[in-house]
Design a protein around this motif. Structure first.
Motif, PDB file in Angstrom:
ATOM      1  N   ILE A  60       0.858  -1.177   0.000  1.00 29.68           N
ATOM      2  CA  ILE A  60       0.000   0.000   0.000  1.00 29.68           C
ATOM      3  C   ILE A  60       0.899   1.233   0.000  1.00 29.68           C
ATOM      4  O   ILE A  60       1.630   1.486   0.960  1.00 29.68           O
ATOM      5  N   ASP A  61       0.857   1.944  -1.117  1.00 30.51           N
ATOM      6  CA  ASP A  61       1.749   3.089  -1.338  1.00 30.51           C
ATOM      7  C   ASP A  61       1.178   4.352  -0.694  1.00 30.51           C
ATOM      8  O   ASP A  61      -0.041   4.464  -0.533  1.00 30.51           O
ATOM      9  N   ASP A  62       2.044   5.280  -0.349  1.00 28.79           N
ATOM     10  CA  ASP A  62       1.632   6.605   0.155  1.00 28.79           C
ATOM     11  C   ASP A  62       0.710   6.480   1.364  1.00 28.79           C
ATOM     12  O   ASP A  62      -0.210   7.285   1.535  1.00 28.79           O
ATOM     13  N   PHE A  63       0.940   5.470   2.202  1.00 28.04           N
ATOM     14  CA  PHE A  63       0.025   5.241   3.311  1.00 28.04           C
ATOM     15  C   PHE A  63      -0.026   6.449   4.250  1.00 28.04           C
ATOM     16  O   PHE A  63       0.984   7.049   4.580  1.00 28.04           O
ATOM     17  N   ALA A  85       9.592   2.884   4.945  1.00 28.43           N
ATOM     18  CA  ALA A  85       9.504   4.337   5.104  1.00 28.43           C
ATOM     19  C   ALA A  85      10.019   4.986   3.823  1.00 28.43           C
ATOM     20  O   ALA A  85      11.149   4.745   3.408  1.00 28.43           O
ATOM     21  N   GLU A  86       9.185   5.799   3.196  1.00 27.32           N
ATOM     22  CA  GLU A  86       9.562   6.492   1.959  1.00 27.32           C
ATOM     23  C   GLU A  86      10.234   7.816   2.296  1.00 27.32           C
ATOM     24  O   GLU A  86       9.898   8.451   3.290  1.00 27.32           O
ATOM     25  N   GLY A  87      11.152   8.239   1.449  1.00 28.82           N
ATOM     26  CA  GLY A  87      11.693   9.597   1.572  1.00 28.82           C
ATOM     27  C   GLY A  87      12.661   9.815   2.717  1.00 28.82           C
ATOM     28  O   GLY A  87      12.703  10.897   3.297  1.00 28.82           O
ATOM     29  N   ILE A 120       4.933   3.941   4.199  1.00 28.14           N
ATOM     30  CA  ILE A 120       4.537   5.181   4.884  1.00 28.14           C
ATOM     31  C   ILE A 120       4.952   6.366   4.026  1.00 28.14           C
ATOM     32  O   ILE A 120       6.116   6.501   3.630  1.00 28.14           O
ATOM     33  N   ASP A 121       4.003   7.235   3.724  1.00 23.29           N
ATOM     34  CA  ASP A 121       4.254   8.355   2.829  1.00 23.29           C
ATOM     35  C   ASP A 121       5.352   9.271   3.352  1.00 23.29           C
ATOM     36  O   ASP A 121       5.486   9.514   4.549  1.00 23.29           O
ATOM     37  N   ARG A 122       6.098   9.780   2.395  1.00 24.17           N
ATOM     38  CA  ARG A 122       7.217  10.681   2.651  1.00 24.17           C
ATOM     39  C   ARG A 122       6.836  11.902   3.493  1.00 24.17           C
ATOM     40  O   ARG A 122       7.631  12.405   4.261  1.00 24.17           O
TER      41      ARG A 122
HETATM   42 MG    MG Z   1       4.769   6.556  -2.375  1.00 24.54          MG
END
Ligand code: MG
Ligand code: C2E
Ligand code: MG
Ligand code: MG
Length: 276
Positions: A179-182, A236-238, A202-204
């Motif tokens: 699940i992207d950009d959660f 964790a993104e970003g 987890i979204d940036r």
């Molecule tokens: Mg994303």
């Protein structure tokens, strides 16, 4: 005076809007022919195991090269491709290319490398996604376990049984769902569970302020704890610095992605990076 300004403003905007839609029309024509000619390039960003520092997988990120050498980013042309009805053609090309890339890296010695591919909700509309995926895996001789599909929360809000069926057919094959950009949407984790997703990204926007804004710490901690209690991994993104990485390790996050390790790289660059 005010009244005439108002009118002038109105007259001023009208032709500009025309110019805008003409520009959009030209871009659309260009996009259609680019899709027909497969005039795109995939970039790849490593996803890192925070404990070992190893590259666990790479995310394929689409780019549209222009004749002047510049690149148009996906945030600009994916919505256009969706509205132009060419997202399935483009999306199945992405899946095929990404699988070939992953297979070639596995042959070079990264034998357990996995590939993550972003999927638009509209790619479920023609009911063909599973057959595109099967064909891509067979051509690349890649096992289904190597492929992860990244879906955004908005797709899960849609309780369409057609989507649910296709998703469970894919997970039955051994493909994993993340699940992207959660955190940016409206859905809750308990609800998302029924889609059989194995990973939460987890979204940036929650990760970036971690070291500067204390408010986000309990929120991110709650996401990681909840995911883990549901048997899901978190990415964790970003992540852009060491301090953020350390905080996330302490919070129990397993995987990370971000400029701290690498920006998205072209095929040659990522191949060089993975060799070292
Ligand atoms: Mg994303
Ligand atoms: P995403 O899937 O959430 O991908 C992560 C985005 O964050 C990428 O932007 C990546 O370059 C950027 N990023 C990664 N690490 C960092 C960091 O440390 N700092 C900052 N500031 N940014 C970071 P990109 O490549 O522009 O992609 C944007 C979005 O376009 C993606 O978001 C994804 O939703 C969509 N997208 C990309 N490729 C495809 C595709 O093949 N198909 C579909 N349907 N969507 C795609
Ligand atoms: Mg993604
Ligand atoms: Mg995004």
């Amino acid at each position: 005076k005010a009244k005439s300004d108002g009118r002038n403003t109105y007259c001023f905007y009208a032709p500009e809007q025309d110019a805008h839609s003409e520009e959009r029309f030209t871009l659309l024509q260009k996009l259609r022919s680019a899709v027909a000619n497969k005039d795109f390039e995939l970039y790849y960003q490593p996803i890192i195991d925070l404990h070992t520092g190893r590259t666990a997988s790479v995310e394929a990120l689409l780019r549209w090269p222009q004749s002047d050498g510049s690149m148009i980013g996906p945030d600009k042309f994916i919505p256009l491709a969706e509205s132009a009805g060419v997202i399935n053609t483009l999306g199945s090309w992405v899946i095929a290319q990404a699988c070939l890339f992953c297979a070639s890296q596995r042959e070079r010695g990264h034998s357990d490398l996995r590939i993550a591919v972003n999927i638009s909700a509209l790619q479920f509309n023609d009911g063909m996604l599973k057959s595109y995926v099967e064909e891509a895996l067979a051509t690349a001789k890649l096992p289904p376990e190597a492929l992860e599909l990244e879906l955004t929360e908005s797709l899960f809000l849609n309780e369409s049984s057609a989507i649910l069926q296709q998703l469970s057919a894919l997970t039955d094959m051994g493909i994993t769902i993340s699940i992207d950009d959660f955190g940016t949407g409206y859905s809750n984790l308990a609800y998302l569970r029924k889609f059989n997703a194995s990973t939460l990204k987890i979204d940036r926007s929650f990760i970036h302020p971690l070291t500067s804004d204390d408010n986000d710490v309990p929120l991110v901690q709650a996401m990681i704890t909840m995911a883990s209690s549901l048997g899901m991994h978190t990415i964790a993104e970003g992540i852009e610095d060491e301090a953020t990485k350390q905080m996330l390790i302490e919070m129990g996050c397993q995987l990370g992605q971000g400029y701290h390790w690498s920006k998205p790289l072209n095929e040659q660059e990522i191949t060089d990076k993975l060799r070292n």
